[in-house]
Scaffold this motif. Structure first.
Motif, PDB file in Angstrom:
ATOM      1  N   VAL A 272       2.774  24.742   6.882  1.00  0.00           N
ATOM      2  CA  VAL A 272       2.444  25.120   8.600  1.00  0.00           C
ATOM      3  C   VAL A 272       2.073  23.553   8.144  1.00  0.00           C
ATOM      4  O   VAL A 272       1.531  23.363   9.565  1.00  0.00           O
ATOM      5  N   ALA A 273       1.414  22.730   7.212  1.00  0.00           N
ATOM      6  CA  ALA A 273       1.150  21.450   7.459  1.00  0.00           C
ATOM      7  C   ALA A 273       1.725  20.497   6.330  1.00  0.00           C
ATOM      8  O   ALA A 273       1.984  21.259   4.572  1.00  0.00           O
ATOM      9  N   PHE A 274       2.073  19.505   6.677  1.00  0.00           N
ATOM     10  CA  PHE A 274       1.882  18.344   5.117  1.00  0.00           C
ATOM     11  C   PHE A 274       1.044  17.430   5.526  1.00  0.00           C
ATOM     12  O   PHE A 274       0.824  17.178   6.268  1.00  0.00           O
ATOM     13  N   MET A 275       1.451  17.003   4.400  1.00  0.00           N
ATOM     14  CA  MET A 275       0.516  15.139   4.062  1.00  0.00           C
ATOM     15  C   MET A 275       1.888  14.094   3.028  1.00  0.00           C
ATOM     16  O   MET A 275       1.651  14.261   2.018  1.00  0.00           O
ATOM     17  N   ILE A 276       2.185  13.539   3.862  1.00  0.00           N
ATOM     18  CA  ILE A 276       2.349  12.296   2.649  1.00  0.00           C
ATOM     19  C   ILE A 276       1.970  10.824   2.791  1.00  0.00           C
ATOM     20  O   ILE A 276       0.985  10.337   3.468  1.00  0.00           O
ATOM     21  N   THR A 277       1.964  10.830   1.338  1.00  0.00           N
ATOM     22  CA  THR A 277       0.436   8.977   0.488  1.00  0.00           C
ATOM     23  C   THR A 277       1.795   8.471   0.150  1.00  0.00           C
ATOM     24  O   THR A 277       2.074   9.026  -0.530  1.00  0.00           O
ATOM     25  N   LEU A 278       1.542   6.965   0.297  1.00  0.00           N
ATOM     26  CA  LEU A 278       2.409   6.063  -0.215  1.00  0.00           C
ATOM     27  C   LEU A 278       1.663   4.920  -1.308  1.00  0.00           C
ATOM     28  O   LEU A 278       0.390   5.023  -0.289  1.00  0.00           O
ATOM     29  N   PRO A 279       2.095   4.488  -2.782  1.00  0.00           N
ATOM     30  CA  PRO A 279       0.737   4.108  -2.885  1.00  0.00           C
ATOM     31  C   PRO A 279       2.077   2.321  -2.536  1.00  0.00           C
ATOM     32  O   PRO A 279       2.834   2.636  -1.789  1.00  0.00           O
ATOM     33  N   ASP A 280       1.046   1.575  -2.278  1.00  0.00           N
ATOM     34  CA  ASP A 280       1.206  -0.109  -0.916  1.00  0.00           C
ATOM     35  C   ASP A 280       1.978  -0.484  -1.878  1.00  0.00           C
ATOM     36  O   ASP A 280       1.634  -1.872  -2.804  1.00  0.00           O
ATOM     37  N   ILE A 281       3.517  -0.447  -1.824  1.00  0.00           N
ATOM     38  CA  ILE A 281       4.572  -0.947  -2.875  1.00  0.00           C
ATOM     39  C   ILE A 281       3.908  -2.617  -2.225  1.00  0.00           C
ATOM     40  O   ILE A 281       4.744  -3.742  -2.880  1.00  0.00           O
ATOM     41  N   ASN A 282       3.830  -2.900  -0.745  1.00  0.00           N
ATOM     42  CA  ASN A 282       4.006  -4.097  -0.237  1.00  0.00           C
ATOM     43  C   ASN A 282       2.570  -5.237  -1.427  1.00  0.00           C
ATOM     44  O   ASN A 282       3.008  -6.328  -1.195  1.00  0.00           O
ATOM     45  N   GLU A 283       1.987  -4.538  -2.623  1.00  0.00           N
ATOM     46  CA  GLU A 283       1.244  -5.831  -3.482  1.00  0.00           C
ATOM     47  C   GLU A 283       2.089  -6.110  -4.504  1.00  0.00           C
ATOM     48  O   GLU A 283       2.102  -6.750  -4.529  1.00  0.00           O
ATOM     49  N   LYS A 284       3.222  -5.149  -4.871  1.00  0.00           N
ATOM     50  CA  LYS A 284       3.958  -5.645  -5.281  1.00  0.00           C
ATOM     51  C   LYS A 284       4.597  -6.426  -4.347  1.00  0.00           C
ATOM     52  O   LYS A 284       5.331  -7.606  -4.942  1.00  0.00           O
ATOM     53  N   LEU A 285       5.853  -6.312  -3.629  1.00  0.00           N
ATOM     54  CA  LEU A 285       6.621  -6.709  -2.995  1.00  0.00           C
ATOM     55  C   LEU A 285       6.123  -8.436  -2.328  1.00  0.00           C
ATOM     56  O   LEU A 285       6.805  -9.459  -2.403  1.00  0.00           O
ATOM     57  N   ALA A 286       4.722  -8.328  -1.972  1.00  0.00           N
ATOM     58  CA  ALA A 286       4.084  -9.865  -1.970  1.00  0.00           C
ATOM     59  C   ALA A 286       4.379 -10.701  -2.765  1.00  0.00           C
ATOM     60  O   ALA A 286       4.471 -12.077  -2.275  1.00  0.00           O
ATOM     61  N   ASP A 287       4.946 -10.401  -3.879  1.00  0.00           N
ATOM     62  CA  ASP A 287       5.340 -11.505  -4.983  1.00  0.00           C
ATOM     63  C   ASP A 287       6.614 -11.531  -5.235  1.00  0.00           C
ATOM     64  O   ASP A 287       7.001 -12.139  -6.430  1.00  0.00           O
ATOM     65  N   LEU A 288       7.220 -11.442  -4.910  1.00  0.00           N
ATOM     66  CA  LEU A 288       8.636 -11.071  -5.290  1.00  0.00           C
ATOM     67  C   LEU A 288       9.811 -11.537  -3.715  1.00  0.00           C
ATOM     68  O   LEU A 288      10.419 -12.278  -4.490  1.00  0.00           O
ATOM     69  N   GLY A 289       8.974 -12.190  -2.672  1.00  0.00           N
ATOM     70  CA  GLY A 289       9.627 -13.449  -1.802  1.00  0.00           C
ATOM     71  C   GLY A 289      10.787 -12.484  -1.664  1.00  0.00           C
ATOM     72  O   GLY A 289      11.797 -13.490  -0.705  1.00  0.00           O
ATOM     73  N   GLY A 290      11.008 -11.378  -0.830  1.00  0.00           N
ATOM     74  CA  GLY A 290      12.170 -10.751  -0.437  1.00  0.00           C
ATOM     75  C   GLY A 290      13.342 -10.687  -1.053  1.00  0.00           C
ATOM     76  O   GLY A 290      14.401  -9.687  -0.781  1.00  0.00           O
ATOM     77  N   SER A 291      13.653 -11.063  -2.758  1.00  0.00           N
ATOM     78  CA  SER A 291      14.500 -10.872  -2.835  1.00  0.00           C
ATOM     79  C   SER A 291      14.483 -10.144  -4.802  1.00  0.00           C
ATOM     80  O   SER A 291      13.532 -10.327  -5.619  1.00  0.00           O
ATOM     81  N   LEU A 292      15.391  -8.808  -4.919  1.00  0.00           N
ATOM     82  CA  LEU A 292      15.298  -8.506  -6.820  1.00  0.00           C
ATOM     83  C   LEU A 292      15.890  -9.265  -7.272  1.00  0.00           C
ATOM     84  O   LEU A 292      16.181  -8.762  -8.434  1.00  0.00           O
ATOM     85  N   LEU A 293      16.723 -10.141  -7.046  1.00  0.00           N
ATOM     86  CA  LEU A 293      17.241 -11.196  -7.900  1.00  0.00           C
ATOM     87  C   LEU A 293      16.478 -12.575  -8.287  1.00  0.00           C
ATOM     88  O   LEU A 293      15.605 -13.131  -7.536  1.00  0.00           O
ATOM     89  N   PRO A 294      16.188 -13.427  -9.538  1.00  0.00           N
ATOM     90  CA  PRO A 294      16.749 -12.396 -10.700  1.00  0.00           C
ATOM     91  C   PRO A 294      16.271 -11.662 -11.889  1.00  0.00           C
ATOM     92  O   PRO A 294      16.769 -10.754 -11.719  1.00  0.00           O
TER      93      PRO A 294
END
Length: 387
Positions: A272-294
């Motif tokens: 009858v109810a739900f809650m989705i909680t996500l760890p803030d991946i933006n804290e990691k993406l901030a260091d990647l510059g928009g790319s998974l390479l290299p």
């Protein structure tokens, strides 16, 4: 010498090269903002690709770029969602309502030229009203950030330059709805009244709170988003998610969905109810510059094994419509938040939670946030204009 303020040329995006320039412009114009989090280019490309994004099964979009002296100085999308057109007008969209979004511009003149071009495209397709900005779907990144520019957005939230608000309003737009996110110190005990409500629920044998089972991920995702479609169906701006969109969202989120952070409440064995909680991946993406390479992919995979974050975000929660007017609705919400906060702090190191976005007129959810002594940390405005 060229005139910097000469009116820009607006061109429709055609082909892969134009689309790459559309994406890269966002990086160029925002790179100097310390609170902007570079999205993964592959994610932005997928959002805009009709072959990947099932939104295009019921929506049509045209991207535009603004050029001055051969150099891109702005971008915008214009789009129409057939499912949004079918919604009751009093719920925000409805017949004749089109959208634009993904606006980026070097200056006000470029912004106005792009908005005018998007309006022209929409008007040529019998749209009589615009609600904007919306990044294709209201389920993606709706609204313009108008408060909270001083800290980065969390996962799945947008970030805009402060000057955009004045540029949009000077183009004839007025705010019609605000979307709020609420910040919660999850290391602080809940007020005594809330603890009593939670403990009462814990003693009720008819109520149970369970985690999701990722081995049955598709089934669990369909169950949760089915509750969502029911729970949110009367909300302003609601557009139903299709089965294809539910499957697509589940696939996108699977990597950052952790069983102990997603909860389903059952009453007499019925979800009858739900809650989705996500760890803030933006804290990691901030260091990647928009790319998974290299090596970004390796860093991200290592982080995903056991993410440690400052912030967790609750992007979605809901209680089935038939219970929303009952006391149980708030009780279930408090129970879901309580059980998740404990895990988020103990296992993921989180000290801060963010709940939202929440509509400014959603009295129930805003009252819950206020009772938990949360504070508003970001506001996103949606604007309208008659064509």
């Amino acid at each position: 010498m060229s005139d910097r303020w000469a009116g820009p040329e607006i061109r429709a995006v055609k082909g892969k090269a134009d689309r790459r320039e559309f994406i890269e412009l966002g990086f160029r114009l925002n790179r100097g903002d310390p609170n902007w989090v570079p999205p993964l280019r592959s994610e932005v490309a997928a959002l805009l690709d009709p072959k990947q994004n099932p939104w295009f099964e019921h929506g049509v979009a045209q991207l535009f770029l603004a050029y001055r002296d051969g150099r891109a100085v702005g971008r915008i999308s214009a789009h129409i969602d057939a499912l949004a057109l079918e919604q009751p007008a009093e719920q925000g969209f409805g017949p004749g309502t089109g959208n634009w979004g993904l606006l980026e511009a070097e200056d006000e003149q470029a912004a106005h030229a792009l908005i005018a071009r998007a309006e022209s495209w929409l008007g040529a397709r019998d749209m009589t009203r615009v609600v904007a900005p919306i990044s294709l779907s209201v389920w993606d990144e709706p609204g313009l950030l108008t408060f909270g520019h001083d800290h980065p957005p969390t996962v799945m939230m947008g970030h805009d330059r402060p000057e955009y608000q004045a540029w949009i309003e000077s183009a004839g737009y007025s705010s019609i709805k605000q979307l709020k996110t609420w910040e919660l110190d999850i290391t602080r005990p809940f007020p005594p009244l809330i603890r009593r409500i939670i403990e009462s629920g814990n003693r009720n044998d008819r109520i149970s709170i369970r985690t999701v089972d990722k081995s049955r991920f598709a089934e669990e995702a369909a169950l949760i988003l089915g509750i969502l479609n029911d729970a949110w169906s009367d909300n302003w701006g609601f557009v139903p998610l299709t089965d294809a969109e539910i499957a697509y969202a589940g696939k996108k989120l699977k990597a950052i969905v952790f069983e102990d952070l997603v909860r389903v409440a059952e009453y007499d064995g019925e979800p009858v109810a739900f809650m989705i909680t996500l760890p803030d991946i933006n804290e990691k993406l901030a260091d990647l510059g928009g790319s998974l390479l290299p090596f970004g992919w390796a860093k991200l995979l290592w982080w995903l094994r056991k993410p440690q974050v400052r912030t967790v975000r609750v992007p979605l929660m809901g209680v089935v419509k038939r219970l929303q007017a009952s006391r149980m609705a708030s009780q279930l919400a408090f129970m879901l938040i309580d059980t998740t906060n404990e895990v988020a702090n103990a296992r993921y190191g989180a000290t801060r939670g963010e709940i939202g976005w929440i509509l400014d007129d959603n009295q129930g959810m805003n009252a819950i946030a206020e009772t938990l002594e949360c504070t508003v940390n970001k506001v996103y405005d949606l604007y309208e204009k008659a064509l």
